[in-house]
Scaffold this motif. Sequence first.
Motif, mmCIF file in Angstrom:
data_model
loop_
_atom_site.group_PDB
_atom_site.id
_atom_site.type_symbol
_atom_site.label_atom_id
_atom_site.label_comp_id
_atom_site.label_asym_id
_atom_site.label_seq_id
_atom_site.Cartn_x
_atom_site.Cartn_y
_atom_site.Cartn_z
ATOM 1 N N TRP A 37 -22.359 -19.853 23.145
ATOM 2 C CA TRP A 37 -22.372 -20.970 24.092
ATOM 3 C C TRP A 37 -21.045 -21.718 24.142
ATOM 4 C CZ3 TRP A 37 -23.819 -26.563 23.542
ATOM 5 C CH2 TRP A 37 -23.972 -27.161 24.795
ATOM 6 N N LEU A 38 -20.527 -22.150 22.991
ATOM 7 C CA LEU A 38 -19.283 -22.930 23.009
ATOM 8 C C LEU A 38 -18.042 -22.073 23.252
ATOM 9 C CD1 LEU A 38 -19.711 -25.617 20.192
ATOM 10 C CD2 LEU A 38 -20.105 -25.828 22.653
ATOM 11 N N GLY A 39 -18.131 -20.778 23.050
ATOM 12 C CA GLY A 39 -17.004 -19.900 23.349
ATOM 13 C C GLY A 39 -15.953 -19.801 22.261
ATOM 14 N N PHE A 40 -16.306 -20.140 21.023
ATOM 15 C CA PHE A 40 -15.380 -19.945 19.905
ATOM 16 C C PHE A 40 -15.308 -18.456 19.584
ATOM 17 C CE2 PHE A 40 -15.977 -24.418 19.438
ATOM 18 C CZ PHE A 40 -14.950 -24.898 18.640
ATOM 19 N N GLN A 41 -14.259 -18.061 18.898
ATOM 20 C CA GLN A 41 -14.136 -16.684 18.422
ATOM 21 C C GLN A 41 -14.199 -16.690 16.902
ATOM 22 O OE1 GLN A 41 -10.250 -15.389 19.733
ATOM 23 N NE2 GLN A 41 -9.286 -16.070 17.841
ATOM 24 N N ILE A 42 -14.661 -15.592 16.338
ATOM 25 C CA ILE A 42 -14.709 -15.460 14.880
ATOM 26 C C ILE A 42 -13.350 -14.962 14.411
ATOM 27 C CG2 ILE A 42 -15.777 -14.257 12.939
ATOM 28 C CD1 ILE A 42 -18.314 -14.021 14.741
ATOM 29 N N ASP A 43 -12.718 -15.735 13.533
ATOM 30 C CA ASP A 43 -11.423 -15.348 12.966
ATOM 31 C C ASP A 43 -11.609 -14.470 11.732
ATOM 32 O OD1 ASP A 43 -10.153 -16.919 14.913
ATOM 33 O OD2 ASP A 43 -10.209 -18.692 13.628
ATOM 34 N N TRP A 44 -12.541 -14.848 10.882
ATOM 35 C CA TRP A 44 -12.882 -14.055 9.702
ATOM 36 C C TRP A 44 -14.207 -14.521 9.122
ATOM 37 C CZ3 TRP A 44 -13.362 -17.440 5.755
ATOM 38 C CH2 TRP A 44 -12.519 -18.553 5.710
ATOM 39 N N GLU A 45 -14.811 -13.645 8.312
ATOM 40 C CA GLU A 45 -16.069 -13.926 7.628
ATOM 41 C C GLU A 45 -15.922 -13.528 6.167
ATOM 42 O OE1 GLU A 45 -19.440 -12.045 9.453
ATOM 43 O OE2 GLU A 45 -18.674 -12.425 11.469
ATOM 44 N N HIS A 46 -16.648 -14.233 5.288
ATOM 45 C CA HIS A 46 -16.613 -13.908 3.861
ATOM 46 C C HIS A 46 -17.996 -14.084 3.244
ATOM 47 C CE1 HIS A 46 -15.437 -13.626 -0.307
ATOM 48 N NE2 HIS A 46 -16.045 -14.785 -0.526
ATOM 49 N N SER A 56 -12.575 -20.334 15.918
ATOM 50 C CA SER A 56 -11.559 -21.142 16.592
ATOM 51 C C SER A 56 -11.669 -20.993 18.103
ATOM 52 C CB SER A 56 -10.158 -20.743 16.129
ATOM 53 O OG SER A 56 -9.895 -19.398 16.457
ATOM 54 N N ARG A 57 -11.147 -22.030 18.770
ATOM 55 C CA ARG A 57 -11.027 -22.015 20.218
ATOM 56 C C ARG A 57 -10.011 -23.081 20.613
ATOM 57 N NH1 ARG A 57 -15.241 -22.716 25.315
ATOM 58 N NH2 ARG A 57 -13.544 -23.022 26.780
ATOM 59 N N GLY A 58 -9.019 -22.688 21.398
ATOM 60 C CA GLY A 58 -8.079 -23.638 21.984
ATOM 61 C C GLY A 58 -7.458 -24.626 21.021
ATOM 62 N N GLY A 59 -7.073 -24.198 19.851
ATOM 63 C CA GLY A 59 -6.440 -25.089 18.883
ATOM 64 C C GLY A 59 -7.401 -25.787 17.936
ATOM 65 N N VAL A 60 -8.707 -25.607 18.129
ATOM 66 C CA VAL A 60 -9.713 -26.179 17.235
ATOM 67 C C VAL A 60 -10.155 -25.086 16.269
ATOM 68 C CG1 VAL A 60 -12.016 -27.212 17.069
ATOM 69 C CG2 VAL A 60 -10.533 -27.763 19.016
ATOM 70 N N THR A 61 -10.082 -25.370 14.980
ATOM 71 C CA THR A 61 -10.526 -24.441 13.951
ATOM 72 C C THR A 61 -11.621 -25.106 13.136
ATOM 73 O OG1 THR A 61 -8.320 -23.447 13.817
ATOM 74 C CG2 THR A 61 -9.797 -23.065 11.949
ATOM 75 N N LEU A 62 -12.709 -24.383 12.921
ATOM 76 C CA LEU A 62 -13.832 -24.877 12.123
ATOM 77 C C LEU A 62 -14.208 -23.839 11.086
ATOM 78 C CD1 LEU A 62 -16.185 -26.089 15.021
ATOM 79 C CD2 LEU A 62 -14.633 -27.501 13.662
ATOM 80 N N GLU A 97 -18.269 -25.496 32.290
ATOM 81 C CA GLU A 97 -18.468 -24.179 31.677
ATOM 82 C C GLU A 97 -19.750 -24.147 30.843
ATOM 83 O OE1 GLU A 97 -16.578 -21.866 27.862
ATOM 84 O OE2 GLU A 97 -15.165 -22.948 29.158
ATOM 85 N N LEU A 98 -19.952 -25.168 30.021
ATOM 86 C CA LEU A 98 -21.141 -25.206 29.170
ATOM 87 C C LEU A 98 -22.419 -25.278 29.988
ATOM 88 C CD1 LEU A 98 -20.056 -27.613 26.293
ATOM 89 C CD2 LEU A 98 -20.028 -25.110 26.325
ATOM 90 N N ASN A 99 -22.447 -26.143 30.985
ATOM 91 C CA ASN A 99 -23.664 -26.311 31.769
ATOM 92 C C ASN A 99 -23.966 -25.114 32.667
ATOM 93 O OD1 ASN A 99 -24.898 -28.808 30.932
ATOM 94 N ND2 ASN A 99 -23.049 -29.788 31.669
ATOM 95 N N GLU A 100 -22.947 -24.367 33.064
ATOM 96 C CA GLU A 100 -23.177 -23.160 33.860
ATOM 97 C C GLU A 100 -23.810 -22.041 33.041
ATOM 98 O OE1 GLU A 100 -19.403 -22.253 35.680
ATOM 99 O OE2 GLU A 100 -19.709 -23.738 37.272
#
Length: 120
Positions: free
Chosen positions: A25-34, A47-53, A81-84
Amino acid sequence: MEASKVIPILRIFDETKAREFYIGWLGFQIDWEHRYSDDAPLYMQISRGGVTLHLSEHHSDSTPGAKIFIECTGVRDFHQELNEKHYKYNRPGLEQEPWNAISVTVVDPFMNRLAFNERL
């Protein structure tokens, strides 16, 4: 002291729901998993657009119910984008804030809130 980046760690309880919300939904990508082993809790970076979580199933990493304030641009387009996508668990509004900003706040399945803010 000078910091180069701040990365919040958010507690999650269900990997499938976390992927549906953050990736689908939010469109983040997975950078890595452990994981320490196949049956161990998940810890991953998205991460997405400069935001990393960081999202963690580890019970000692974080407390559910956090709120993250994210300064960004393009909030109107992000809101659209989210509501669509018609995500059935969340339909955020576009808020006019008293500090001359607009914001979109979403709540993940684990009660963490992400407030995306754009100064006007």
